[in-house]
Design a protein around this motif. Sequence first.
Motif, PDB file in Angstrom:
ATOM      1  N   SER A 121      -5.177  -3.673  48.973  1.00 23.02           N
ATOM      2  CA  SER A 121      -4.880  -5.094  48.784  1.00 23.02           C
ATOM      3  C   SER A 121      -6.057  -5.967  49.227  1.00 23.02           C
ATOM      4  CB  SER A 121      -3.615  -5.480  49.560  1.00 23.02           C
ATOM      5  OG  SER A 121      -2.476  -4.861  49.012  1.00 23.02           O
ATOM      6  N   LEU A 122      -6.646  -5.612  50.381  1.00 22.40           N
ATOM      7  CA  LEU A 122      -7.814  -6.353  50.859  1.00 22.40           C
ATOM      8  C   LEU A 122      -8.959  -6.247  49.859  1.00 22.40           C
ATOM      9  CD1 LEU A 122      -9.252  -7.921  53.140  1.00 22.40           C
ATOM     10  CD2 LEU A 122      -9.879  -5.704  54.127  1.00 22.40           C
ATOM     11  N   ALA A 123      -9.164  -5.048  49.304  1.00 23.41           N
ATOM     12  CA  ALA A 123     -10.234  -4.844  48.333  1.00 23.41           C
ATOM     13  C   ALA A 123      -9.983  -5.641  47.055  1.00 23.41           C
ATOM     14  CB  ALA A 123     -10.366  -3.355  48.020  1.00 23.41           C
ATOM     15  N   LEU A 124      -8.752  -5.631  46.571  1.00 24.78           N
ATOM     16  CA  LEU A 124      -8.416  -6.397  45.368  1.00 24.78           C
ATOM     17  C   LEU A 124      -8.598  -7.888  45.602  1.00 24.78           C
ATOM     18  CD1 LEU A 124      -5.220  -4.482  44.207  1.00 24.78           C
ATOM     19  CD2 LEU A 124      -7.459  -4.470  43.098  1.00 24.78           C
ATOM     20  N   LEU A 125      -8.251  -8.343  46.801  1.00 28.88           N
ATOM     21  CA  LEU A 125      -8.437  -9.751  47.140  1.00 28.88           C
ATOM     22  C   LEU A 125      -9.918 -10.116  47.105  1.00 28.88           C
ATOM     23  CD1 LEU A 125      -7.136 -12.401  48.120  1.00 28.88           C
ATOM     24  CD2 LEU A 125      -7.393 -11.563  50.457  1.00 28.88           C
ATOM     25  N   ALA A 126     -10.776  -9.264  47.665  1.00 30.06           N
ATOM     26  CA  ALA A 126     -12.211  -9.514  47.654  1.00 30.06           C
ATOM     27  C   ALA A 126     -12.743  -9.552  46.226  1.00 30.06           C
ATOM     28  CB  ALA A 126     -12.942  -8.446  48.467  1.00 30.06           C
ATOM     29  N   GLY A 127     -12.274  -8.612  45.393  1.00 32.68           N
ATOM     30  CA  GLY A 127     -12.693  -8.610  43.996  1.00 32.68           C
ATOM     31  C   GLY A 127     -12.261  -9.860  43.255  1.00 32.68           C
ATOM     32  N   GLY A 128     -11.050 -10.334  43.541  1.00 29.23           N
ATOM     33  CA  GLY A 128     -10.570 -11.556  42.913  1.00 29.23           C
ATOM     34  C   GLY A 128     -11.387 -12.770  43.305  1.00 29.23           C
ATOM     35  N   LEU A 129     -11.768 -12.847  44.576  1.00 24.19           N
ATOM     36  CA  LEU A 129     -12.567 -13.983  45.034  1.00 24.19           C
ATOM     37  C   LEU A 129     -13.968 -13.966  44.423  1.00 24.19           C
ATOM     38  CD1 LEU A 129     -11.525 -14.052  48.800  1.00 24.19           C
ATOM     39  CD2 LEU A 129     -10.757 -15.580  46.974  1.00 24.19           C
ATOM     40  N   LEU A 130     -14.464 -12.783  44.067  1.00 21.34           N
ATOM     41  CA  LEU A 130     -15.799 -12.676  43.472  1.00 21.34           C
ATOM     42  C   LEU A 130     -15.791 -12.953  41.975  1.00 21.34           C
ATOM     43  CD1 LEU A 130     -18.732 -11.818  44.355  1.00 21.34           C
ATOM     44  CD2 LEU A 130     -18.174  -9.549  43.418  1.00 21.34           C
ATOM     45  N   ALA A 131     -14.631 -12.921  41.340  1.00 16.63           N
ATOM     46  CA  ALA A 131     -14.546 -13.008  39.885  1.00 16.63           C
ATOM     47  C   ALA A 131     -15.204 -14.261  39.299  1.00 16.63           C
ATOM     48  CB  ALA A 131     -13.091 -12.911  39.447  1.00 16.63           C
ATOM     49  N   PRO A 132     -15.029 -15.464  39.878  1.00 16.97           N
ATOM     50  CA  PRO A 132     -15.710 -16.630  39.290  1.00 16.97           C
ATOM     51  C   PRO A 132     -17.225 -16.485  39.279  1.00 16.97           C
ATOM     52  CG  PRO A 132     -13.958 -17.341  40.770  1.00 16.97           C
ATOM     53  CD  PRO A 132     -14.112 -15.859  40.963  1.00 16.97           C
ATOM     54  N   TRP A 133     -17.795 -15.932  40.345  1.00 18.38           N
ATOM     55  CA  TRP A 133     -19.243 -15.713  40.394  1.00 18.38           C
ATOM     56  C   TRP A 133     -19.663 -14.698  39.332  1.00 18.38           C
ATOM     57  CZ3 TRP A 133     -22.194 -11.341  42.180  1.00 18.38           C
ATOM     58  CH2 TRP A 133     -23.561 -11.606  42.311  1.00 18.38           C
ATOM     59  N   ALA A 134     -18.857 -13.657  39.144  1.00 17.51           N
ATOM     60  CA  ALA A 134     -19.163 -12.672  38.103  1.00 17.51           C
ATOM     61  C   ALA A 134     -19.148 -13.319  36.727  1.00 17.51           C
ATOM     62  CB  ALA A 134     -18.151 -11.520  38.168  1.00 17.51           C
ATOM     63  N   GLY A 135     -18.200 -14.216  36.504  1.00 14.93           N
ATOM     64  CA  GLY A 135     -18.157 -14.921  35.223  1.00 14.93           C
ATOM     65  C   GLY A 135     -19.372 -15.805  35.018  1.00 14.93           C
ATOM     66  N   HIS A 136     -19.827 -16.458  36.088  1.00 17.36           N
ATOM     67  CA  HIS A 136     -21.039 -17.278  36.004  1.00 17.36           C
ATOM     68  C   HIS A 136     -22.245 -16.415  35.642  1.00 17.36           C
ATOM     69  CE1 HIS A 136     -24.048 -20.328  36.952  1.00 17.36           C
ATOM     70  NE2 HIS A 136     -24.621 -19.451  37.770  1.00 17.36           N
ATOM     71  N   LEU A 137     -22.358 -15.234  36.241  1.00 14.60           N
ATOM     72  CA  LEU A 137     -23.461 -14.326  35.920  1.00 14.60           C
ATOM     73  C   LEU A 137     -23.411 -13.916  34.451  1.00 14.60           C
ATOM     74  CD1 LEU A 137     -23.594 -11.905  38.993  1.00 14.60           C
ATOM     75  CD2 LEU A 137     -25.108 -13.831  38.490  1.00 14.60           C
ATOM     76  N   ALA A 138     -22.196 -13.644  33.947  1.00 19.04           N
ATOM     77  CA  ALA A 138     -22.058 -13.250  32.540  1.00 19.04           C
ATOM     78  C   ALA A 138     -22.525 -14.362  31.612  1.00 19.04           C
ATOM     79  CB  ALA A 138     -20.608 -12.877  32.251  1.00 19.04           C
ATOM     80  N   ASP A 139     -22.216 -15.617  31.951  1.00 22.03           N
ATOM     81  CA  ASP A 139     -22.665 -16.746  31.144  1.00 22.03           C
ATOM     82  C   ASP A 139     -24.175 -16.923  31.206  1.00 22.03           C
ATOM     83  OD1 ASP A 139     -20.204 -17.507  30.155  1.00 22.03           O
ATOM     84  OD2 ASP A 139     -19.791 -18.914  31.777  1.00 22.03           O
ATOM     85  N   ARG A 140     -24.744 -16.761  32.385  1.00 16.92           N
ATOM     86  CA  ARG A 140     -26.160 -17.062  32.581  1.00 16.92           C
ATOM     87  C   ARG A 140     -27.082 -15.954  32.089  1.00 16.92           C
ATOM     88  NH1 ARG A 140     -29.082 -18.996  38.254  1.00 16.92           N
ATOM     89  NH2 ARG A 140     -31.176 -19.291  37.347  1.00 16.92           N
ATOM     90  N   PHE A 141     -26.728 -14.707  32.367  1.00 17.61           N
ATOM     91  CA  PHE A 141     -27.629 -13.599  32.064  1.00 17.61           C
ATOM     92  C   PHE A 141     -27.135 -12.704  30.925  1.00 17.61           C
ATOM     93  CE2 PHE A 141     -28.273 -14.531  36.632  1.00 17.61           C
ATOM     94  CZ  PHE A 141     -29.604 -14.899  36.577  1.00 17.61           C
ATOM     95  N   GLY A 142     -25.915 -12.906  30.485  1.00 15.53           N
ATOM     96  CA  GLY A 142     -25.330 -12.055  29.459  1.00 15.53           C
ATOM     97  C   GLY A 142     -24.347 -11.086  30.072  1.00 15.53           C
ATOM     98  N   ALA A 143     -23.192 -10.945  29.453  1.00 11.31           N
ATOM     99  CA  ALA A 143     -22.147 -10.085  30.011  1.00 11.31           C
ATOM    100  C   ALA A 143     -22.579  -8.629  30.068  1.00 11.31           C
ATOM    101  CB  ALA A 143     -20.868 -10.228  29.192  1.00 11.31           C
ATOM    102  N   ALA A 144     -23.259  -8.141  29.026  1.00 11.77           N
ATOM    103  CA  ALA A 144     -23.659  -6.731  29.015  1.00 11.77           C
ATOM    104  C   ALA A 144     -24.658  -6.437  30.129  1.00 11.77           C
ATOM    105  CB  ALA A 144     -24.252  -6.369  27.654  1.00 11.77           C
TER     106      ALA A 144
END
Length: 407
Positions: free
Chosen positions: A51-74
Motif C-alpha cells: 500500500s505504501l509503495a502504491l501510494l508513492a507511485g500514485g504521488l509520482l504519476a503527475p510528474w511521470a505524465g509531465h515527462l511523457a509530454d516533454r520528452f515523449g512517452a516512449a
Amino acid sequence: MSSRGSAAMIWALGATQVIGYGTLYYAFSVLAPAIGAEFGWPPEWVFGALSLALLAGGLLAPWAGHLADRFGAARTMVVGSVAAALLLGAAGLAWDGCSFALALVGMEMASSLVLYATAFAALVQAGAEGAQRRITYLTLIAGFASTLFWPLTTVLLEHLGWRGCYFVFAALNLVVCAPLHFWLARRAPVAVGEAAGTSPHAVVEAGVLPTGRRNLALGLMMAGFAIEGLVLSGVLLQIMPIIQGLSLGAGALVITTLFGPAQVLSRLVNMLVGRDLKATWLAVIAASLLPAGLAVLLATAPSLSGAVVFAVLFGLGSGLTSIVSGALPLYLLGRDRYGARLGWLSSARQVASAIAPFLLAVAMGALGVGGALWVFVALGLVAVSVFVAVEALVPRRAVIVSQQQGG
C-alpha cells in the motif's frame, strides 16, 4: 500513422504491459507469503508495504505524465523499464524487510513510468484520431497479464524461490521491455509537444469541451476515477474476507475464475461494437457496473448464481474502466498536455486504491461485511453521478466529434 505501424506499436506496447503489470503488480500476491515468512512479517505488514509503495507511485504519476509530454512517452518508458529492472533486482537482493520495502516502493514509482498512463500517452502521441480504438486494443492484450503471471509466478516460486522470481522479472524488463520501448522511441511518428489543432484532424486533437469547462471536468474526472479505484481495489484485495463473511465459500473459485475473462470480454465487446459510443457514456456504463455487481452479490448471498453475476458485472466494469481512463480525458480535453492530465487522473485513482483495502477492513470491522459493502455500493453510485455530470458538460455539437474519434 499506417495501420501496419499502428498494429506493430500496439503489439509492442501490449507485450511490455503484460510483463510490466505481471512483474510489478500481479506477481506480488503470489510471492507475499514467502516474503513475509522470510522476514518474519505478518500478512498485514507485507500488504501494508505494498500500500505504501502504491501510494508513492500514485504521488509520482503527475510528474511521470509531465515527462511523457516533454520528452515523449516512449522515451520515458525506456527509463522506466531500466529503473524497474534495477529495482526488481534490488528486491531480490534485499537483506532485510526494510531494504525490501524500499525496493518495493521504488518498483511502484518506476511503474508510473511504464504502465497504462504512459502507454496511453504514447498511443495518443502517435495521433489523436483513432487513439481510443488503439487504447481498447492495448487493454485487450494487457488484460492477460494476470492470466499469464499468476501461474508463471507460482511455477517460478516453486523452483527458484521468491528472490529468483525477482531476478527473472528484472531480466524480462531489461531484455524485453527496454528494447521494445527504445524501438518505439526511435520510430515515434510525431513531435512531442505538437500543439493541438495543427493536424488535419484538429477538432479531434483539441477535445470537445470549451475552455471554461475544462478545469471543472478534470476535477470531476479525478473524483470519479478516485472513487472507482477505491471500490475496485478495496473489493478485489479483500475478496477472501468478503467471501467468508457472506458465507460464499463455494463462490470463491467462481469469482476468481470469471473475473479476469469478464475484464477481457468487456474490452473485446467495446472493440467490436462500442467504437461509436461517446467516451462519456462509456464512463457512465463502466461506473454503473461496479455498484450493480456488488448489489447483486449482497442481495443474493450465499447464492452461487449471484456470485457468478457479481464476478461478470464487476469484471466488465473493471475492464471498461481501464479503457475509459485513457479515452475520456482525450475525448474531453484533447491531445495537448495529455500525459500530464492523465498523470493527475492516475494519481487520484492510485492513491485511493492504496488506502482502499485498509478503509474497507475498518468498515467491515465496524459495520460487518454486508454493511461495509452497502457503503461501497453508495460510493459507486456517487461515481456514476459524477460521470453523468461530466456528460452534462459536453456541448451537443460534440456528438460528431465522438464519431470521428471513435472510428
